[in-house]
Motif scaffolding. Structure first.
Motif, PDB file in Angstrom:
ATOM      1  N   THR A  68      36.313  -4.206  73.411  1.00  0.00           N
ATOM      2  CA  THR A  68      35.400  -3.220  72.836  1.00  0.00           C
ATOM      3  C   THR A  68      34.979  -3.481  71.401  1.00  0.00           C
ATOM      4  OG1 THR A  68      37.288  -1.832  72.207  1.00  0.00           O
ATOM      5  CG2 THR A  68      36.271  -1.398  74.351  1.00  0.00           C
ATOM      6  N   ASN A  69      35.452  -4.586  70.793  1.00  0.00           N
ATOM      7  CA  ASN A  69      35.023  -4.868  69.427  1.00  0.00           C
ATOM      8  C   ASN A  69      35.081  -6.371  69.165  1.00  0.00           C
ATOM      9  OD1 ASN A  69      37.729  -5.540  68.052  1.00  0.00           O
ATOM     10  ND2 ASN A  69      38.157  -3.539  68.990  1.00  0.00           N
ATOM     11  N   ARG A  70      34.376  -6.797  68.120  1.00  0.00           N
ATOM     12  CA  ARG A  70      34.257  -8.223  67.798  1.00  0.00           C
ATOM     13  C   ARG A  70      35.610  -8.816  67.392  1.00  0.00           C
ATOM     14  NH1 ARG A  70      30.031  -8.635  70.468  1.00  0.00           N
ATOM     15  NH2 ARG A  70      28.031  -8.035  69.569  1.00  0.00           N
ATOM     16  N   LYS A  71      36.420  -8.048  66.689  1.00  0.00           N
ATOM     17  CA  LYS A  71      37.722  -8.553  66.251  1.00  0.00           C
ATOM     18  C   LYS A  71      38.560  -8.978  67.461  1.00  0.00           C
ATOM     19  CE  LYS A  71      41.870  -7.149  63.652  1.00  0.00           C
ATOM     20  NZ  LYS A  71      42.839  -7.174  64.751  1.00  0.00           N
ATOM     21  N   ASP A  72      38.619  -8.117  68.471  1.00  0.00           N
ATOM     22  CA  ASP A  72      39.405  -8.438  69.663  1.00  0.00           C
ATOM     23  C   ASP A  72      38.812  -9.626  70.420  1.00  0.00           C
ATOM     24  OD1 ASP A  72      41.142  -6.400  69.075  1.00  0.00           O
ATOM     25  OD2 ASP A  72      40.384  -5.015  70.596  1.00  0.00           O
ATOM     26  N   GLN A  73      37.487  -9.692  70.462  1.00  0.00           N
ATOM     27  CA  GLN A  73      36.849 -10.819  71.147  1.00  0.00           C
ATOM     28  C   GLN A  73      37.179 -12.135  70.452  1.00  0.00           C
ATOM     29  OE1 GLN A  73      32.706  -9.593  71.239  1.00  0.00           O
ATOM     30  NE2 GLN A  73      32.918  -8.753  73.295  1.00  0.00           N
ATOM     31  N   ARG A  74      37.061 -12.132  69.134  1.00  0.00           N
ATOM     32  CA  ARG A  74      37.361 -13.356  68.380  1.00  0.00           C
ATOM     33  C   ARG A  74      38.824 -13.762  68.549  1.00  0.00           C
ATOM     34  NH1 ARG A  74      35.867 -14.624  62.043  1.00  0.00           N
ATOM     35  NH2 ARG A  74      36.734 -16.735  62.000  1.00  0.00           N
ATOM     36  N   GLU A  75      39.724 -12.791  68.469  1.00  0.00           N
ATOM     37  CA  GLU A  75      41.144 -13.097  68.621  1.00  0.00           C
ATOM     38  C   GLU A  75      41.449 -13.626  70.019  1.00  0.00           C
ATOM     39  OE1 GLU A  75      43.336  -9.624  67.538  1.00  0.00           O
ATOM     40  OE2 GLU A  75      43.017  -9.932  65.369  1.00  0.00           O
ATOM     41  N   GLU A 128      26.973 -14.507  65.887  1.00  0.00           N
ATOM     42  CA  GLU A 128      28.319 -14.207  65.402  1.00  0.00           C
ATOM     43  C   GLU A 128      29.344 -15.142  66.044  1.00  0.00           C
ATOM     44  OE1 GLU A 128      31.021 -10.370  64.211  1.00  0.00           O
ATOM     45  OE2 GLU A 128      29.147 -10.074  65.294  1.00  0.00           O
ATOM     46  N   VAL A 129      29.175 -15.410  67.337  1.00  0.00           N
ATOM     47  CA  VAL A 129      30.084 -16.336  68.017  1.00  0.00           C
ATOM     48  C   VAL A 129      30.072 -17.690  67.318  1.00  0.00           C
ATOM     49  CG1 VAL A 129      30.487 -17.622  70.157  1.00  0.00           C
ATOM     50  CG2 VAL A 129      29.959 -15.184  70.255  1.00  0.00           C
ATOM     51  N   ALA A 130      28.898 -18.160  66.937  1.00  0.00           N
ATOM     52  CA  ALA A 130      28.796 -19.449  66.250  1.00  0.00           C
ATOM     53  C   ALA A 130      29.584 -19.447  64.943  1.00  0.00           C
ATOM     54  CB  ALA A 130      27.327 -19.780  65.981  1.00  0.00           C
TER      55      ALA A 130
END
Length: 203
Positions: A68-75, A128-130
């Motif tokens: 549900t958030n970018r922090k969790d996706q990145r981690e 952002e992924v990049a």
């Protein structure tokens, strides 16, 4: 998907899902292979770093978009990359915000309603992924839309034809003739959310 890969590539693998029901279904499918495949399915929300050794390849399939958030996706991406051997590849098949928006721009132009992201999804922002790359984790390909032809024919052409007939949007079917035809046409264009990135562990 893992069962198919093990059959096609004669490889071994571990499949993870936080849903015990999904793992039960995967194990039922595995049982049908009569013990001929080297696959294992486990209930996990994320891979435990190093628990099963390091892998040549990892794959997520429209999974991390449920975070549900970018922090969790990145981690989650960093966690997956940490489970790869040096030179290992992570194939990330997830939904992309930009290509989804391009589909909606076309739909608007022909008078169709905007398709919102499902409430349980949080599509990736490709820019952002990049920015999440590091000296150890590099994107070597992508984002590439993987179902653009299907999304154009099903979400634009078929949807518009049926709208002109007065069909209620809730009555559209996934196995219409146009949708089935879309499976047999090579992928063209850059619309529709499903997108693919290939990451490489470089250390």
């Amino acid at each position: 998907t893992l069962i198919g890969l093990c059959k096609q590539k004669n490889c071994s693998g571990i499949g993870l899902d936080f849903s015990s029901r999904m793992i039960d279904l995967a194990n039922q499918n595995l049982t049908k292979e009569n013990g001929s495949l080297r696959a294992e399915f486990l209930v996990r929300s994320a891979p435990e770093i190093g628990k099963h050794g390091l892998f040549d390849f990892a794959l997520s399939q429209r999974c991390l978009g449920n975070l549900t958030n970018r922090k969790d996706q990145r981690e989650a991406i960093e966690n997956i990359m940490a489970n790869l051997k040096p030179g290992g590849k992570y194939i990330m098949l997830e939904d992309c915000e930009q290509s989804h928006n391009r589909l909606n721009e076309i739909r608007k132009k022909v008078g169709l309603y905007i398709i919102d992201q499902p409430w349980f999804n949080f599509f990736f922002d490709s820019e952002e992924v990049a920015s999440w790359q590091s000296s150890n984790n590099k994107i070597i390909k992508g984002p590439l839309t993987v179902a653009s032809t299907y999304y154009f024919l099903s979400r634009v052409v078929y949807a518009k034809i049926e709208q002109n007939k007065g069909t209620d949007p809730n009555d559209l079917v996934y196995d219409s003739e146009i949708n089935l035809l879309a499976y047999d046409i090579p992928n063209m264009g850059e619309i529709g959310a499903p997108s693919l990135w290939v990451w490489e562990r470089c250390d």
